[in-house]
Structure formats: structure tokens, C-alpha cells
Design a protein around this motif. Structure first.
Motif, PDB file in Angstrom:
ATOM      1  N   LYS A   1       0.842  -1.209   0.000  1.00 52.16           N
ATOM      2  CA  LYS A   1       0.000   0.000   0.000  1.00 52.16           C
ATOM      3  C   LYS A   1       0.869   1.248   0.000  1.00 52.16           C
ATOM      4  CE  LYS A   1      -3.808  -2.235   2.333  1.00 52.16           C
ATOM      5  NZ  LYS A   1      -4.685  -2.247   3.487  1.00 52.16           N
TER       6      LYS A   1
ATOM      7  N   GLU B   1     -13.638  -4.889   3.092  1.00 51.97           N
ATOM      8  CA  GLU B   1     -14.212  -3.569   2.850  1.00 51.97           C
ATOM      9  C   GLU B   1     -14.670  -3.406   1.397  1.00 51.97           C
ATOM     10  OE1 GLU B   1     -11.873  -0.352   4.294  1.00 51.97           O
ATOM     11  OE2 GLU B   1     -13.605   0.987   4.103  1.00 51.97           O
TER      12      GLU B   1
ATOM     13  N   PHE C   1     -11.699  -8.503  14.247  1.00 45.75           N
ATOM     14  CA  PHE C   1     -11.736  -8.726  12.807  1.00 45.75           C
ATOM     15  C   PHE C   1     -10.318  -8.629  12.279  1.00 45.75           C
ATOM     16  CE2 PHE C   1     -11.875  -7.777   8.377  1.00 45.75           C
ATOM     17  CZ  PHE C   1     -12.864  -8.630   7.917  1.00 45.75           C
ATOM     18  N   ILE C   2      -9.863  -9.692  11.588  1.00 44.98           N
ATOM     19  CA  ILE C   2      -8.548  -9.680  10.954  1.00 44.98           C
ATOM     20  C   ILE C   2      -8.681 -10.189   9.521  1.00 44.98           C
ATOM     21  CG2 ILE C   2      -7.163  -9.914  13.063  1.00 44.98           C
ATOM     22  CD1 ILE C   2      -7.034 -12.937  12.523  1.00 44.98           C
ATOM     23  N   PRO C   3      -7.817  -9.689   8.629  1.00 47.46           N
ATOM     24  CA  PRO C   3      -7.888 -10.168   7.241  1.00 47.46           C
ATOM     25  C   PRO C   3      -7.473 -11.631   7.105  1.00 47.46           C
ATOM     26  CG  PRO C   3      -6.777  -8.042   7.345  1.00 47.46           C
ATOM     27  CD  PRO C   3      -6.924  -8.526   8.764  1.00 47.46           C
TER      28      PRO C   3
ATOM     29  N   ILE D   1      -3.209  -8.515  13.065  1.00 47.57           N
ATOM     30  CA  ILE D   1      -3.458  -7.386  13.951  1.00 47.57           C
ATOM     31  C   ILE D   1      -4.904  -6.948  13.753  1.00 47.57           C
ATOM     32  CG2 ILE D   1      -2.691  -5.047  14.535  1.00 47.57           C
ATOM     33  CD1 ILE D   1      -0.125  -5.941  12.732  1.00 47.57           C
TER      34      ILE D   1
ATOM     35  N   ASP E   1      -5.846   3.992   8.084  1.00 45.28           N
ATOM     36  CA  ASP E   1      -4.450   3.613   7.851  1.00 45.28           C
ATOM     37  C   ASP E   1      -4.425   2.358   7.003  1.00 45.28           C
ATOM     38  OD1 ASP E   1      -4.921   1.463   9.526  1.00 45.28           O
ATOM     39  OD2 ASP E   1      -3.606   2.166  11.142  1.00 45.28           O
ATOM     40  N   MET E   2      -3.219   1.764   6.885  1.00 47.57           N
ATOM     41  CA  MET E   2      -3.101   0.627   5.971  1.00 47.57           C
ATOM     42  C   MET E   2      -3.906  -0.570   6.425  1.00 47.57           C
ATOM     43  SD  MET E   2      -0.291   1.210   7.939  1.00 47.57           S
ATOM     44  CE  MET E   2       0.701   0.425   9.171  1.00 47.57           C
ATOM     45  N   ARG E   3      -4.340  -0.580   7.674  1.00 47.94           N
ATOM     46  CA  ARG E   3      -5.102  -1.743   8.153  1.00 47.94           C
ATOM     47  C   ARG E   3      -6.602  -1.587   7.953  1.00 47.94           C
ATOM     48  NH1 ARG E   3      -1.978  -1.785  13.817  1.00 47.94           N
ATOM     49  NH2 ARG E   3       0.102  -1.978  12.964  1.00 47.94           N
TER      50      ARG E   3
ATOM     51  N   THR F   1     -10.114   1.521   7.172  1.00 50.20           N
ATOM     52  CA  THR F   1     -10.595   2.902   7.090  1.00 50.20           C
ATOM     53  C   THR F   1     -11.484   3.202   8.296  1.00 50.20           C
ATOM     54  OG1 THR F   1     -12.554   2.231   5.890  1.00 50.20           O
ATOM     55  CG2 THR F   1     -10.620   2.822   4.564  1.00 50.20           C
TER      56      THR F   1
ATOM     57  N   LYS G   1     -14.454   4.260   8.168  1.00 47.62           N
ATOM     58  CA  LYS G   1     -15.792   3.731   7.900  1.00 47.62           C
ATOM     59  C   LYS G   1     -15.881   2.238   8.240  1.00 47.62           C
ATOM     60  CE  LYS G   1     -19.105   3.628   4.102  1.00 47.62           C
ATOM     61  NZ  LYS G   1     -19.254   3.749   2.650  1.00 47.62           N
ATOM     62  N   GLN G   2     -14.903   1.489   7.752  1.00 44.76           N
ATOM     63  CA  GLN G   2     -14.938   0.042   7.970  1.00 44.76           C
ATOM     64  C   GLN G   2     -14.764  -0.286   9.450  1.00 44.76           C
ATOM     65  OE1 GLN G   2     -15.744  -2.481   6.297  1.00 44.76           O
ATOM     66  NE2 GLN G   2     -14.453  -4.292   6.632  1.00 44.76           N
TER      67      GLN G   2
ATOM     68  N   HIS H   1     -17.915   0.524  11.379  1.00 49.50           N
ATOM     69  CA  HIS H   1     -18.908  -0.501  11.050  1.00 49.50           C
ATOM     70  C   HIS H   1     -18.623  -1.789  11.820  1.00 49.50           C
ATOM     71  CE1 HIS H   1     -21.482  -3.125   8.656  1.00 49.50           C
ATOM     72  NE2 HIS H   1     -20.433  -3.897   8.437  1.00 49.50           N
ATOM     73  N   LEU H   2     -17.336  -2.184  11.841  1.00 50.47           N
ATOM     74  CA  LEU H   2     -16.969  -3.437  12.516  1.00 50.47           C
ATOM     75  C   LEU H   2     -17.224  -3.364  14.020  1.00 50.47           C
ATOM     76  CD1 LEU H   2     -13.680  -4.316  10.605  1.00 50.47           C
ATOM     77  CD2 LEU H   2     -15.841  -5.591  10.519  1.00 50.47           C
TER      78      LEU H   2
ATOM     79  N   VAL I   1     -20.771  -4.327  14.434  1.00 48.62           N
ATOM     80  CA  VAL I   1     -20.994  -5.763  14.210  1.00 48.62           C
ATOM     81  C   VAL I   1     -20.444  -6.570  15.380  1.00 48.62           C
ATOM     82  CG1 VAL I   1     -20.407  -7.737  12.744  1.00 48.62           C
ATOM     83  CG2 VAL I   1     -20.960  -5.523  11.696  1.00 48.62           C
TER      84      VAL I   1
ATOM     85  N   ARG J   1     -22.375  -6.305  18.720  1.00 50.08           N
ATOM     86  CA  ARG J   1     -23.555  -7.175  18.690  1.00 50.08           C
ATOM     87  C   ARG J   1     -23.165  -8.635  18.909  1.00 50.08           C
ATOM     88  NH1 ARG J   1     -25.129  -3.879  14.344  1.00 50.08           N
ATOM     89  NH2 ARG J   1     -24.407  -5.397  12.814  1.00 50.08           N
TER      90      ARG J   1
END
Lengths: 753, 292
Positions: free
Chosen positions: A665, A742, B186-188, B194, B262-264, B266, B268-269, B272-273, B276, B279
Motif C-alpha cells: 500500500k 471492505e 476482525f482480521i484479514p 493485527i 491507515d493501511m489496516r 478505514t 468507515k470500515q 462498522h466493525l 458488528v 452485537r
């Protein structure tokens, strides 16, 4: 699969494996020479800037510092694999964050690092461009005003000063094809930088010996080509340079570039001592040679019944600040972009463009994962618009054996349909889709989908040479200029020797050659080694075998054509067998044979890959989990099933990383993912159940015993198969890699209600 | 990596004295999974590394239903989740202990170290906050003080520890009747990652198990420090367990999240998380409180 061979086709384990897992195998960073110094480079913090001045006086005064070099201290030669546009150290201008501006040799790495901190560089920032599409605009800053003077550039005139190369391929006339279409679809796709992720970073030791000759140990898989690039940069004739053999700790396409080699030479020359330079992984992620990002627009015309009438692909590959890590003159990227589909009109326009980012190089199937992602995703988008199943749409358009490819080739024994059918069958593509119980229980809103993607890729070609000797004790030694990148060919080459001379494969001694020991070798890469290296070794083995058979005929009166080699013995029907060593001893010395193999790429032969991904998508978070992944591969004779499967599984996982995770990135030209915490490669926990079907092609390939190629074949269709599965699961079309949670959510939100 | 001095004291007094001798140039070493990486990468500097693994108080892991859990700051995650009584009393602590890093990392990394590293993404910190954890800190001259976990971190990589102070242990109160807790992130990737966002929650239900008595919610990776989303937790107190109440708490937690791009991830995301995961962790915590 069974073969009539002794060793070929057997899943034998790695002959070179024990040395690697016990740490006995040596890599460049393991070598210690008397007086060895540590070298390190100062790198530019700016993506585009003029260097006004460099003050290295404080660094030079630091105790333990043996040399400090800037662009002022070395010749201004530009270097490169083909296009020579890269200064060894920047002199006037830096064009990416991470470009080398000064180099230090010191007694240890801490001192070298400290000295770098003492070098003061005064920069004047210049306007930069990061997006390859913008770089082609009229207003974009021109990054290489002297481009037309560069050696090794493509001969065509530039359409834009930042376009370093352009290629066009196709047949027919796409305008005519689009006129015949009932529908025309146009989509744009983007892919990111991908780093090869080898375990061992770039490393080099340079030593100017007592005769003024450069001795180099470097993890480069193309040492003969590197020797030429060194010669051009440092001004020594090629025969004054010797690249010594060394193990390479992973390659995946990335270890063919010169990296710090020239700088290490200049530091060694300046200090009179050997200098070792090992990039750390921050430097690797910032300034090595990752896969090119791409922006790709595909326009496709189809008839109502799903017949493709024409396809036009405009591919813009972001080369970064320099083209020096590209091994070709001009461009080959995206040549398979149209896909293996029947059509009368096709056109691919492929560009390589300068931007102020890390210079890109080669990675496994260069250019193909990008264009296959775009091409195969659009195939699904079109199929769904037409209300056709993507499998049926592909079957309808797939080139059949005997038909012309969309670039006008006539592939022999083309395996498209049987391979696609095998993948679909093995994957249970048409079975009901069930959310696995563990996911259903975790609170997510999971939906399951399946996606297909296909691709085809050639078998590599080139030149290699080999020598085999047999001594009086029966010891068989294979000499090869190929350097071991870890892919397993040091076992496969021994198997070839074993098969021909009837000795156990793991008793064949393998001695890698330096550049002094052979005339030339194309090196490792491009799905080449099993074919080219294999044929060179096969030829050498046959030569030794012929000499031994002639010797036996001469000594014992055996019919030469009936001499057989088995279990380290030489025999002929009706005669007392002799050991290989005893026969060789009768020659009065070593029995040797050598062979050089040269080949051009056979454009009428290809390997077909069909893959099916099954994924679950959480509609609430956008998370994608790959549940199953199936690869069907068209193959010839598989020389070593274990190594072959390793290439398939490894290629699939590298493709899965590209699909879902991996991305360098950038923020204003600075890479922010400078660790493996942030540059996310898949871990073992990310490997889904992998299935493989091998579909036997009758014609086989050009490798010894009829082998085809596998190293680059499995990677390219993975990302589109996963993207198409996401589309199938939740209707979200993600046109940019990686397919992050996302991006899936964004696509879901932009769906019509 | 720059050279540093190393000492391995056997008592709190010696450890504190060693730390005090170098002020902010001394760092305590427990598992080392953060510190050594930071020293090698030049992201932290230390003239003195004080290995605290030999101090008995930092290795204790003692639980009783009456007094709760005292968890030494140098106890590695694997010993936390392998301890049957701790695992059964605090499943909400086991969640982060068993997902930090990898199996190998969990053999070294400690909950105390996770707190002292004070990363906004530290997975165990929201869980400790949600469970009402208190940090026991020793200073020079035998002085001690207690700091609630939600007040421990003060910024990215920063916390309330003064030069010469040492985190000795973390105390968790005994679990209340009808209580439950959960941490999710939440992790990718599927591991070794992280948190883009993480949420730890704990709930106490009444004897009917139909109404909230109280709740605590804390967030990871959405601010310069782990966030104690007090209003979100408090909003549930006294309310019947319902989707509407949970949704309201999730909205309040989202309001308390102040993430960056940042790179991990946004803003917004991440926001939102938080909704989620609030809950989902509340639902799991409620299930655990109900013994389901």
C-alpha cells in the motif's frame, strides 16, 4: 500415474533436502571471508526530488567506516537487465522512495547504519506521479527526459514520454467484431503490487581479488545475465567477473535482478576488502522488484446466444521509477489477456509506464495474474448479464483442439474442455451450496458461492548446458550452471541422470558451476528448467551412456545397442554384468559427457489450467473465507509428482494471497506495508482444502520424457476464481485486488436494492 | 540492533531498582514478543533490559471463586488457557489469550506484556477492561498502586507506568452469578494478524437471565488507546435482553470509536466493525451467562 521408468514419475524426496533442513546448506549471508565488511545504502525518503548536495563528511570520519560512496564517486553508467535506465547510485535525481543515494562499508552493520544517519542530503522535491493512468496524461511530469538515449529500450517511438514500451497483439479487426455484437461490455480492473515473499532477502558478497578480478557470491538465478549487467555497469570485461555458485533461498521470479551487486563491487574496490550487503525485509518491501500493478480495461462484444465476437484489452502496467528489472526488450505482459476463447477479432494494447514508485520486476507468470484476473472476471460478469451459467458460457466459447487461438496460434492437442470439465466435476461445481456448520454457528451472515477461472500458458524455453562424469568407483557427478532456487529441480535433474545411467538418484553428486565453468545458461525462470535444464542433463547423460556402451562393446564384445544400465550395473543379455565403476575404470580415467541444449518457445503448445473456488462471504463484515479450492491441470509426463504437486499448491496459495490479502500500500509514494505484519501473506491457517486433478495430454511436452511445465501455471486463475465465487455468493463484483472485506461491503452497498 | 545491558532480578525490589537506575532507558522484558522486535527494528530503545520472568510474583496465577484471579504480569498466554479453573471462570479472557499471535507466540507472550506494550490493537486489553481488571503496580521503596485497566493505557505505546515502576499482576474480580464475557476481533487473515477492530464485552444478567444487570464494553484498534465504551455498556443496565437493546449498545459503542484511516482499515470500515462485533460479542456473552 504409472510410467515405465525407474525413477522418473516417482515421488522421490528431495536429494538436497537434508542439507537444507539441517542448516548445512550455505546461503550468501552465511559466508564469511577474511576482512569481510558490512555494506548498507542510504535511501531516498522522497518519491521524486533533485539532489542538491550530499555531505558525507561526518560519516567518513566515523571510526569503523571504511568507505562512503555517493553518485559522485562512481561512473555515471546506467544499468539494467535489458533497458538500461537505472543509476547504480542516484546522482542528480531520485525517482522513488527507497532509491539508493549513498553507500557505506563499515566494520559492522551497526556502524554502517550509524554512518548512514550522519549523511546529510539536501533534496528539492519535484512533482511526482503515482497512478499509471495519470502518468500517461499530457500534464504528467516527465520522469525520464533522456529516455530516447537509453540503451536497451524498445525501438518503437514513445506515445508519451512516460510510456517506456507498448505492444499490440491480435487478429482481425475489433471494430468489425464489435459491429457484429448484440451487446458490448466494458469493465476496468485494478491489481496491486505483489512481493514475491521469498524467505531469503537479496544478498551479495563482492570481493576484488588480488588480480583485480571480481569474485561475487549472490543469490541471483541468472548469473550469466548478471555478469553482463555487472560488466556494463562497472566497466570490467565479463571474463574478469566470476559469479560463484550459491543456494538461493526462494525466488518466485524475484531473484533475477542485480539489486546491490554493482554497489557491493564499488564498495569492495574502494576498501580493498570483501563487502557483504544483505537487504533487510523493510528494504525488500520498499525497494526490491515486486509484481507490476495494472489498470486494465476490457471491452467485449457478444451475440445474444453468448458467442464472443470481439475483445479489446487495454492494459497499463505500472513499472515504477525504472524499467531495469524487466528482462525483455519492450513488453510481453498480458499476451494471454484475451483468454483461450474462440473469436475472429481480438486486440491487446499493453503499455509499461513510468511512475514515482518502486521499480517492478518479475514474479511468477509475469503479467498473467493481472490480465487473467481482469479477463476471467469479465467473463463471469458477461455470463450473468446474459443469464448464462459461467461454466456454460466458457464451454460455448472455449477454443477446441484444432481451432485457432485468439492470437492466431494453432495449439496442438489443446486440452481446454477436458481440463475445465475435470475441474468442474472434481469441485462439485453443480452441487447444492451449504454453509459449513462452524461458520453457521459463529454469528456471521454467511453465503456460499462457487467461481471458475481458466488460463493457458506456454512451456518455457532457453539455453542450458550440463556435464556428467563417471569415475572408477562408479561415482556419478552432474555439473550444472543452474543455481538452486528451492523449486526442487536439483532432485529432478538427478532423477534424469538416475534414469539414464541406472544409479540411485540420491547417489548422484551435483556440482553447481560458476560463470567461469560454462559458456552460457539462460538461468532459472519462465517455466523453463524442467524443459531446458532437463534436456541438457538428458543429453549429457545419453552422451555418457553412449560412451560407456561403446566401451563395453569394445572391451567385452557386447552388442552396443543391447547394453543396459540398471542398479549401478552395466549388463547385456547373456553376459556377466559389470559394475558401472568397474567399466568406467577401464577407460583409464573419467568417462564424461556434456550437452548444450538451445530452444525457442513453441507458440503452438500450451498448458491449460482450470480452477474452481468455493467461498463463504459474511454479508455483515464482507469477510471472504475460501472453503475449497480445486485445480485441474493439463500435464505431460510428471517427472516428480511430489515436486509437481508442491508447485501447484504453492502457486495456488500465492494466488490466494494475491486474491485476498497481499498489497504494497502507498501513501504519496511511500509504501506503508513495510513488515510482514502489514504486508499480509497467507499463513498455514489460511490454506483451504486443496484438490488437484491432473489431466493427461496425449502429446506431452518438450521436457525429457514428455514433460510440460507447472511452475507458473497454477497462479493466474486463482484470484478471478475467488472473485467469481464472491460474485456467485453475494452478487458483489469486486474489480480491484485484493478482495478485502471492505471492498466486498462496498460492492454489496452499491448493489441495486 | 544496538547493544544493551541485561539483568534478571529475582525480587520485585531488585527489578524496580534496576528499572529506576536507567529511568526511561530501561525496559522490562517478559515474553519479549513485542520488545525484542521493537528493539531490532529501532522502534524502541533501551540501555537496560530487565528480564522479569524470574520474579515469583510475576509468575503467579492464582484463582479462587471468592477473591478472583491474580495473574502475574509474566505469565504466558498458554499457561492462562491451560489452567482449567481460570479457563472455566473467565472464558472472556481465554478468547484473546488463545488468539494472540500463533501457538508459538502464545508460549511466550504475556497478558501483562500486552498491557504494557499499550498498542491500541492489544487483543487482551478490551477483555481485561470488560472483566473489570485492575493493574497492580510496584514502585521504588516498596510503594504499590492499583490502576483500573481502562486507565492504564495513555497513548499508542504509552501507559501510566512511571520510570522505575513495574506491572506486577492483573487482578480480575470473581465472575458474578449469571455473567458472561467474550472478545472478538476482525482480521484479514485467519491468524497471526493485527485487529482491524476488536470488541470485548461482559454482561451480568439477573436470576431470570432475561434482563441485564450490568455490562461493560471495550474496543481495540479504534483510537490511540483501547477504549472503554462506558455509555454503551451502561445503556444495557436494567434492560431486558433484546435485539433492540443490543443494537442501541452497538450504536453507542460505534459513537465511542474514534478510528483513523491507515493501511489496516478505514474509519468507515472500523466503525462498522465495532457495531458488528459489539452485537456479536454481546450475543456470545449472553449465551455464556445463560450457560448455553
Amino acid at each position: 500415474m504409472t510410467t515405465s521408468y525407474q525413477t522418473i514419475g516417482q515421488p522421490v524426496s528431495r536429494a538436497e533436502g537434508p542439507d537444507k533442513v539441517t542448516g548445512a546448506a550455505l546461503y550468501t549471508a552465511d559466508l564469511n571471508l577474511p576482512g569481510l565488511l558490512a555494506g548498507k545504502c542510504l535511501r531516498s525518503p522522497y518519491p521524486h526530488a533533485r539532489i542538491k548536495s550530499i555531505d558525507a563528511s561526518a560519516a567518513r570520519r566515523l571510526p569503523g567506516v571504511r568507505a562512503v560512496l555517493t553518485g559522485q564517486d562512481i561512473p555515471e553508467n546506467l544499468v539494467g537487465r535489458m533497458l538500461r535506465d537505472f543509476p547504480m547510485l542516484a546522482k542528480d535525481v531520485v525517482r522513488f522512495v527507497g532509491q539508493k543515494v549513498a553507500a557505506v562499508a563499515a566494520d559492522d552493520l551497526d556502524i554502517a547504519q550509524h554512518a548512514l544517519n550522519l549523511i546529510e542530503v539536501d533534496y528539492e522535491e519535484l512533482p511526482a506521479v503515482f497512478d499509471p493512468v495519470e502518468a500517461l496524461e499530457a500534464y504528467a511530469p516527465v520522469l525520464h527526459p533522456n529516455f530516447m538515449k537509453y540503451a536497451g529500450r524498445a525501438d518503437d517511438p514513445q506515445e508519451h514520454p512516460n510510456a517506456m514500451a507498448r505492444a499490440t497483439w491480435g487478429i482481425g479487426n475489433v471494430a468489425e467484431g464489435f459491429a457484429q455484437a448484440d451487446y458490448i461490455f466494458e469493465h476496468t480492473f485494478r491489481t496491486p503490487h505483489q512481493h514475491q515473499g521469498y524467505i531469503e532477502p537479496h544478498a551479495v558478497i563482492a570481493q576484488v581479488d588480488g588480480q583485480g578480478r571480481l569474485q561475487m557470491w549472490v543469490n541471483c538465478k541468472t548469473p550469466f545475465l548478471l555478469r553482463r549487467q555487472l560488466s556494463e555497469g562497472i566497466g570490467l570485461p565479463q571474463d574478469r567477473i566470476r559469479i560463484n555458485p550459491i543456494n538461493i533461498g526462494g525466488d518466485f521470479g524475484g531473484k533475477g535482478s542485480f539489486m546491490d551487486s554493482h554497489v557491493a563491487y564499488w564498495l569492495s574496490k574502494a576498501t580493498g576488502r570483501p563487502v557483504r550487503m544483505v537487504m533487510n525485509y523493510i528494504e525488500e518491501l520498499m525497494a526490491a522488484n515486486p509484481r507490476h500493478p495494472a489498470v486494465m480495461t476490457f471491452k467485449t462484444g457478444v451475440k445474444r446466444d453468448g458467442t464472443i465476437t470481439a475483445r479489446h484489452a487495454r492494459l497499463i502496467f505500472d513499472s515504477g521509477a525504472y524499467g531495469a528489472f524487466r528482462p525483455q526488450k519492450g513488453i510481453t505482459y498480458g499476451i494471454g489477456a484475451i483468454g483461450p476463447y474462440r473469436m475472429e477479432h481480438s486486440q491487446i494494447d499493453s503499455y509499461l509506464v513510468y511512475t514515482n514508485k518502486v521499480p517492478c520486476g518479475n514474479m511468477r507468470a509475469p503479467g498473467a495474474p493481472q490480465s487473467t484476473f481482469a479477463s476471467e472476471c469479465q467473463i463471469d460478469l458477461i455470463a450473468r448479464e446474459l443469464g448464462m451459467d459461467p461454466y456454460q458460457f466458457r464451454l460455448h466459447n472455449l477454443v477446441r483442439d484444432g481451432e485457432e487461438s485468439p492470437l492466431g496460434h494453432h495449439w496442438r492437442n489443446f486440452m481446454g474442455k477436458p481440463t475445465l470439465d475435470a475441474a468442474v466435476r472434481e469441485a462439485g461445481y453443480q452441487a447444492p451450496k451449504m454453509t459449513p456448520p462452524d461458520l453457521a454457528a459463529d454469528g456471521g451472515d454467511w453465503k456460499v458461492g462457487r467461481g471458475i477461472a481458466v488460463c493457458e500458458r506456454h512451456v518455457g524455453a532457453g539455453s542450458s548446458t550440463a556435464k556428467i562424469s563417471v569415475d572408477g568407483q562408479g561415482q556419478v557427478t552432474l555439473y550444472t550452471p543452474l543455481q538452486d532456487t528451492g523449486a526442487g529441480f536439483y532432485t529432478m535433474l538427478r532423477q534424469v541422470v538416475s534414469e539414464e545411467l541406472g544409479v540411485p538418484y540420491n547417489e548422484v553428486s551435483l556440482v553447481p558451476w560458476s560463470t567461469d565453468d560454462a559458456r552460457f545458461d539462460s538461468g532459472v525462470g519462465g517455466s523453463r528448467v524442467t524443459h531446458v535444464g532437463g534436456q541438457a542433463v538428458y543429453g549429457a547423460a545419453r552422451a555418457v551412456r553412449a560412451k560407456l556402451a561403446a566401451l563395453a562393446a569394445d572391451l567385452y564384445g557386447w552388442p552396443e545397442s543391447q547394453v543396459v544400465f540398471k542398479e549401478s550395473m552395466v549388463a547385456a543379455a547373456g553376459h556377466q554384468a559389470v559394475s558401472l565403476g568397474a567399466l568406467a575404470a577401464r577407460s583409464g580415467g573419467l568417462v564424461e559427457g556434456d550437452f548444450t541444449y538451445d530452444s525457442e518457445r513453441d507458440e503452438d503448445l500450451t498448458c491449460f489450467t482450470a480452477q474452481v473456488a468455493e467461498v463463504a462471504v459474511d454479508r455483515e463484515t464482507g469477510q471472504v473465507k475460501v472453503l475449497n479450492f480445486t485445480t485441474a491441470q493439463d500435464v505431460g509426463t510428471v517427472l516428480n509428482p511430489q515436486a509437481h504437486q508442491g508447485q501447484i499448491d504453492g502457486g495456488v496459495m500465492q494466488g490466494l494471497g494475491y486474491a485476498l490479502l497481499e498489497e504494497l500500500k502507498h501513501e504519496d509514494g511511500r509504501i506503508s506495508t513495510l513488515t510482514f505484519g502489514e504486508y499480509k501473506m497467507p499463513t498455514i491457517a489460511d490454506i483451504p482444502p486443496l484438490r488437484t486433478v491432473l489431466v493427461q495430454s496425449q502429446s506431452g511436452g518438450p521436457s525429457p520424457y514428455g514433460g510440460k511445465a507447472i511452475g507458473e501455471q497454477p497462479i493466474s486463475a486463482v484470484a478471478p476464481a475467488i472473485a467469481n465465487a464472491v460474485l456467485d455468493a453475494v452478487g458483489a463484483s469486486v474489480t480491484q485486488l485484493p478482495i478485502t472485506a471492505e471492498r466486498v461491503l462496498q460492492a454489496l452497498r452499491s448493489q441495486p436494492a | 540492533m544496538e547493544a544493551f545491558e541485561y539483568t534478571a532480578p529475582k525480587t520485585i525490589a531488585d527489578a524496580v531498582a534496576a528499572l529506576a537506575s536507567k529511568g526511561d532507558q530501561a525496559r522490562a522484558l517478559a515474553g519479549g514478543t513485542d520488545l525484542l522486535v521493537q528493539l531490532r527494528g529501532g522502534r524502541r530503545r533501551a540501555q537496560l533490559v530487565v528480564d522479569v520472568k524470574g520474579v515469583p510474583e510475576l509468575n503467579q496465577i492464582s484463582y479462587s471463586a471468592r477473591t478472583g484471579l491474580t495473574l502475574g504480569a509474566a505469565v504466558p498466554c498458554c499457561l492462562v488457557y491451560q489452567n482449567k479453573s481460570v479457563a472455566s471462570a473467565y472464558p472472556g479472557l481465554i478468547d484473546p489469550a488463545s488468539l494472540i499471535g500463533s501457538i508459538q507466540i502464545q508460549g511466550r507472550a504475556t497478558i501483562g506484556g500486552n498491557l504494557c506494550n499499550s498498542a491500541p490493537s492489544g487483543d487482551s486489553i478490551p477483555a481485561i477492561i470488560a472483566l473489570g481488571g485492575v493493574c497492580n503496580i510496584a514502585g521504588s521503596g516498596g510503594k504499590t498502586r492499583q490502576v483500573p485497566a481502562e486507565q492504564f493505557c495513555t497513548g499508542p505505546g504509552r501507559n501510566v507506568l512511571q520510570p522505575g515502576e513495574l506491572l506486577v499482576s492483573i487482578h480480575l474480580p470473581p465472575p458474578a452469578a449469571n455473567s458472561g464475557a467474550n472478545y472478538q476481533r476482525f482480521i484479514p487473515r485467519n491468524e497471526m494478524d493485527i485487529a482491524v477492530a476488536g470488541v470485548g464485552t461482559s454482561v451480568v444478567l439477573d436470576s431470570s437471565k432475561r434482563n441485564f444487570v450490568s455490562a461493560r464494553i471495550a474496543l481495540a484498534s479504534v483510537a490511540p488507546t483501547p477504549v472503554f465504551a462506558k455509555k454503551a455498556g451502561d445503556s444495557l443496565a436494567g434492560k431486558p435482553v433484546s435485539d433492540a437493546a443490543i443494537e442501541e449498545a452497538a450504536k453507542l459503542a460505534m459513537a465511542d470509536a474514534k478510528p483513523i484511516d491507515d493501511m489496516r482499515g478505514t474509519i468507515k470500515q472500523r466503525t462498522h466493525l465495532v457495531g458488528v462485533l459489539t452485537r456479536r460479542t454481546l450475543q456470545t456473552a449472553i449465551k455464556r451467562a445463560r450457560g448455553e
